[in-house]
Design an enzyme around this catalytic site. Structure first.
Site, PDB file in Angstrom:
ATOM      1  N   LYS A 268       1.540 -82.606 -12.151  1.00 22.22           N
ATOM      2  CA  LYS A 268       0.092 -82.815 -12.164  1.00 22.22           C
ATOM      3  C   LYS A 268      -0.404 -82.421 -13.540  1.00 22.22           C
ATOM      4  CE  LYS A 268      -3.213 -84.217  -9.431  1.00 22.22           C
ATOM      5  NZ  LYS A 268      -3.188 -85.142  -8.300  1.00 22.22           N
TER       6      LYS A 268
ATOM      7  N   ASP B 116      -6.704 -89.312 -10.960  1.00 17.77           N
ATOM      8  CA  ASP B 116      -7.124 -88.359  -9.916  1.00 17.77           C
ATOM      9  C   ASP B 116      -8.633 -88.216 -10.119  1.00 17.77           C
ATOM     10  OD1 ASP B 116      -5.972 -86.320  -7.833  1.00 17.77           O
ATOM     11  OD2 ASP B 116      -7.348 -85.102  -9.001  1.00 17.77           O
TER      12      ASP B 116
HETATM   13  P1  NDP Z   1     -13.087 -89.420  -7.587  1.00 21.53           P
HETATM   14  O1  NDP Z   1     -13.372 -88.748  -8.871  1.00 21.53           O
HETATM   15  O2  NDP Z   1     -13.040 -90.895  -7.516  1.00 21.53           O
HETATM   16  O3  NDP Z   1     -14.122 -88.919  -6.462  1.00 21.53           O
HETATM   17  C1  NDP Z   1     -14.280 -87.565  -6.164  1.00 21.53           C
HETATM   18  C2  NDP Z   1     -15.423 -87.429  -5.168  1.00 21.53           C
HETATM   19  O4  NDP Z   1     -15.466 -86.088  -4.708  1.00 21.53           O
HETATM   20  C3  NDP Z   1     -16.799 -87.732  -5.778  1.00 21.53           C
HETATM   21  O5  NDP Z   1     -17.628 -88.243  -4.782  1.00 21.53           O
HETATM   22  C4  NDP Z   1     -17.247 -86.322  -6.213  1.00 21.53           C
HETATM   23  O6  NDP Z   1     -18.644 -86.188  -6.315  1.00 21.53           O
HETATM   24  C5  NDP Z   1     -16.721 -85.509  -5.055  1.00 21.53           C
HETATM   25  N1  NDP Z   1     -16.544 -84.119  -5.476  1.00 21.53           N
HETATM   26  C6  NDP Z   1     -15.805 -83.663  -6.523  1.00 21.53           C
HETATM   27  N2  NDP Z   1     -15.919 -82.328  -6.618  1.00 21.53           N
HETATM   28  C7  NDP Z   1     -16.731 -81.949  -5.617  1.00 21.53           C
HETATM   29  C8  NDP Z   1     -17.228 -80.697  -5.171  1.00 21.53           C
HETATM   30  N3  NDP Z   1     -16.887 -79.556  -5.797  1.00 21.53           N
HETATM   31  N4  NDP Z   1     -18.038 -80.665  -4.070  1.00 21.53           N
HETATM   32  C9  NDP Z   1     -18.379 -81.812  -3.431  1.00 21.53           C
HETATM   33  N5  NDP Z   1     -17.943 -83.034  -3.813  1.00 21.53           N
HETATM   34  C10 NDP Z   1     -17.133 -83.082  -4.873  1.00 21.53           C
HETATM   35  O7  NDP Z   1     -11.693 -88.776  -7.081  1.00 21.53           O
HETATM   36  P2  NDP Z   1     -10.672 -89.325  -5.998  1.00 21.53           P
HETATM   37  O8  NDP Z   1     -11.381 -90.026  -4.910  1.00 21.53           O
HETATM   38  O9  NDP Z   1      -9.572 -89.985  -6.723  1.00 21.53           O
HETATM   39  O10 NDP Z   1     -10.059 -87.949  -5.443  1.00 21.53           O
HETATM   40  C11 NDP Z   1     -10.613 -87.245  -4.330  1.00 21.53           C
HETATM   41  C12 NDP Z   1      -9.564 -86.300  -3.752  1.00 21.53           C
HETATM   42  O11 NDP Z   1      -8.425 -87.056  -3.331  1.00 21.53           O
HETATM   43  C13 NDP Z   1      -9.011 -85.263  -4.726  1.00 21.53           C
HETATM   44  O12 NDP Z   1      -8.691 -84.093  -4.010  1.00 21.53           O
HETATM   45  C14 NDP Z   1      -7.724 -85.917  -5.226  1.00 21.53           C
HETATM   46  O13 NDP Z   1      -6.780 -84.953  -5.671  1.00 21.53           O
HETATM   47  C15 NDP Z   1      -7.240 -86.561  -3.929  1.00 21.53           C
HETATM   48  N6  NDP Z   1      -6.283 -87.633  -4.114  1.00 21.53           N
HETATM   49  C16 NDP Z   1      -6.581 -88.753  -4.861  1.00 21.53           C
HETATM   50  C17 NDP Z   1      -5.664 -89.767  -4.974  1.00 21.53           C
HETATM   51  C18 NDP Z   1      -5.992 -91.038  -5.679  1.00 21.53           C
HETATM   52  O14 NDP Z   1      -5.181 -91.971  -5.572  1.00 21.53           O
HETATM   53  N7  NDP Z   1      -7.096 -91.167  -6.358  1.00 21.53           N
HETATM   54  C19 NDP Z   1      -4.319 -89.645  -4.385  1.00 21.53           C
HETATM   55  C20 NDP Z   1      -4.142 -88.496  -3.541  1.00 21.53           C
HETATM   56  C21 NDP Z   1      -5.090 -87.522  -3.450  1.00 21.53           C
HETATM   57  P3  NDP Z   1     -19.332 -86.092  -7.776  1.00 21.53           P
HETATM   58  O15 NDP Z   1     -19.413 -87.509  -8.246  1.00 21.53           O
HETATM   59  O16 NDP Z   1     -20.660 -85.460  -7.512  1.00 21.53           O
HETATM   60  O17 NDP Z   1     -18.444 -85.228  -8.634  1.00 21.53           O
END
Ligand code: NDP
Length: 437
Positions: A118, A158
């Site tokens: 990571k 991510d």
């Molecule tokens: P994105 O950046 O596309 O989206 C993240 C989302 O989570 C946004 O809506 C963001 O809101 C919200 N968020 C982030 N931090 C916080 C917080 N502290 N409190 C509340 N909401 C929060 O990321 P992904 O969708 O890619 O990733 C989401 C999760 O999935 C992570 O844990 C990632 O590690 C996991 N993941 C992702 C994969 C992928 O293929 N993308 C694969 C496997 C796991 P805001 O815009 O306000 O920051």
């Protein structure tokens, strides 16, 4: 665990991730002494290598800025390192070590030959112009390029790293190396990306839920679902849930959650994708536009539902939230995000013996299709959408089967135990075979 805390002071997320795994792996190693004798779990908690570097870049006002970036290459026992890059101000070494450690088990579960890693940076892409993001990605890649390669380490996206960022980084790598090779996944379709990669984590999470429900003769259709987040994972989780006949009533971001009791249909979802990925707006605007409730600075777990999909970030669902969800009649939960449920919450769900799909199984679809993107790049071919989707469904089914194999517990399936042990065994057997390396 005492030794681990001493060796890694202040790395609380990392301690939590190891503890969650150790609870299941230590008893398993007592029953299978070969792993214990060769200290496999202890060795797996020490990353192979951590690279830390400065990224200097110029902002739109002409100021020089410096951020910190890392790549944690955790374990390559079963294949080249693989795992995402995260850009977020909350990124620390502890967060990346927790994610890298989890990634080792997850990648092993996918059935594909991928080690775990990571990386990322404390850079905050929010409010930055495209040009600033471009300059940042280019500068970061100038250093990262020395440490990655298609047979060494293949990063992906991510939080905060989507197609735009991957494209900037890929362009710079190609220039530095003077080679066109698949050293990043999540690329644009025009230059080696795979169909269904964007959708894969969210779709995979819903496929995993479908498998879990099927063990009880149940299905997705007609269920009410609560989803957190509105990023990549959350939006494609919503899309697949709606396609399979569920009603999704929430979406959120770090500002709060929107509660849409009529359900987010595919038309509203297109509006939401445009809001988040094109206009880079806030979920509050969804609530304003569609005239539904907005709950500021709160996660959506108080909304009654059958199914829950935490898909935003780590530790977003506490023990108290788990209690509320269970009191409201929750049947199943799939962790789309990494470690979204805290330790107390996990224990509550397990005690209630509901369907609980832990992140390393439920969200493995993303890295699985990244693995398929690597295969397509190596073959210099692009598979059609239906083929990639079929393989994704097959992989999620196989992960589910392995969780059942190791997690069966008196008529109930403990997916946490199943996923941890199944992920561990493959990596552990490879490490045993190598001896002391
Ligand atoms: P994105 O950046 O596309 O989206 C993240 C989302 O989570 C946004 O809506 C963001 O809101 C919200 N968020 C982030 N931090 C916080 C917080 N502290 N409190 C509340 N909401 C929060 O990321 P992904 O969708 O890619 O990733 C989401 C999760 O999935 C992570 O844990 C990632 O590690 C996991 N993941 C992702 C994969 C992928 O293929 N993308 C694969 C496997 C796991 P805001 O815009 O306000 O920051």
């Amino acid at each position: 665990m005492r030794g681990l805390r001493r060796r890694n002071p202040g790395e609380y997320e990392f301690h939590q991730a190891v503890q969650e795994v150790a609870e299941w792996i230590i008893p398993f190693c007592h029953e299978n002494q070969q792993y214990r004798k060769e200290q496999i779990l202890e060795r797996m908690t020490e990353p192979d290598r951590v690279v830390i570097f400065r990224v200097t870049w110029e902002d739109r006002h002409g100021n020089f800025r410096a951020n910190r970036a890392w790549r944690v290459q955790f374990n390559n026992a079963i294949g080249p390192y693989k795992g995402g890059l995260r850009f977020h101000p909350s990124v620390t070494l502890s967060v990346l070590k927790f994610l890298g450690f989890e990634q080792v088990f997850k990648n092993s579960l996918t059935t594909l030959p991928m080690g775990g890693a990571k990386g990322g940076s404390n850079f905050n892409p929010k409010g930055k112009t495209d040009r600033e993001v471009m300059r940042y990605c280019h500068s970061l890649m100038v250093e990262l390029a020395r440490h990655i390669g298609e047979d060494t380490d293949v990063p992906a996206g991510d939080i905060g790293v989507g197609t735009r960022e991957i494209s900037y980084m890929f362009g710079m790598y190609k220039r530095l190396a003077n080679r066109f090779s698949g050293i990043l996944t999540g690329k644009g379709l025009a230059f080696g990306g795979s169909l269904v990669r964007t959708e894969a984590t969210g779709y995979g999470s819903v496929y995993f839920m479908r498998e879990m429900l099927a063990t009880r003769g149940d299905g997705i259709e007609g269920k009410t679902a609560v989803v957190s987040g509105s990023g990549n994972v959350a939006t494609y989780t919503i899309e697949k849930l709606v396609e399979l006949g569920a009603k999704v009533v929430t979406a959120s971001d770090s500002g709060g959650f929107a509660y849409d009791p009529d359900g987010i249909d595919l038309e509203k979802l297109e509006w939401l994708k445009d809001l988040k990925f094109v206009r880079r707006g806030r979920i509050r605007e969804y609530a304003e536009h569609f005239g539904c409730e907005f709950h500021k600075q709160r996660p959506p777990w108080s909304v009654p539902c059958d199914l829950a999909f935490p898909s935003a970030t780590q530790n977003e669902l506490s023990g108290e939230d788990a209690k509320t969800l269970l009191e409201n009649g929750l049947i199943g939960i799939c962790e789309g995000a990494n470690m979204p449920t805290d330790l107390e919450g996990v224990h509550r769900f397990l005690k209630a013996r509901i369907l609980f799909g832990p992140a390393k199984a439920a969200n493995a679809g993303g890295v699985a299709v990244s693995g398929l993107e690597q295969s397509q790049n190596a073959l210099r071919m692009n598979w059609p959408r239906a083929e990639v989707n079929k393989r994704l469904e097959g992989i999620m089914g196989e992960i589910h089967r392995k969780c059942v194999e190791y997690g069966e517990d008196g008529g109930w399936i403990n997916y946490v135990r199943g996923a941890n042990i199944a992920g561990f065994v493959k990596v552990a057997d490879a490490m045993l075979a190598y001896g002391a390396v």
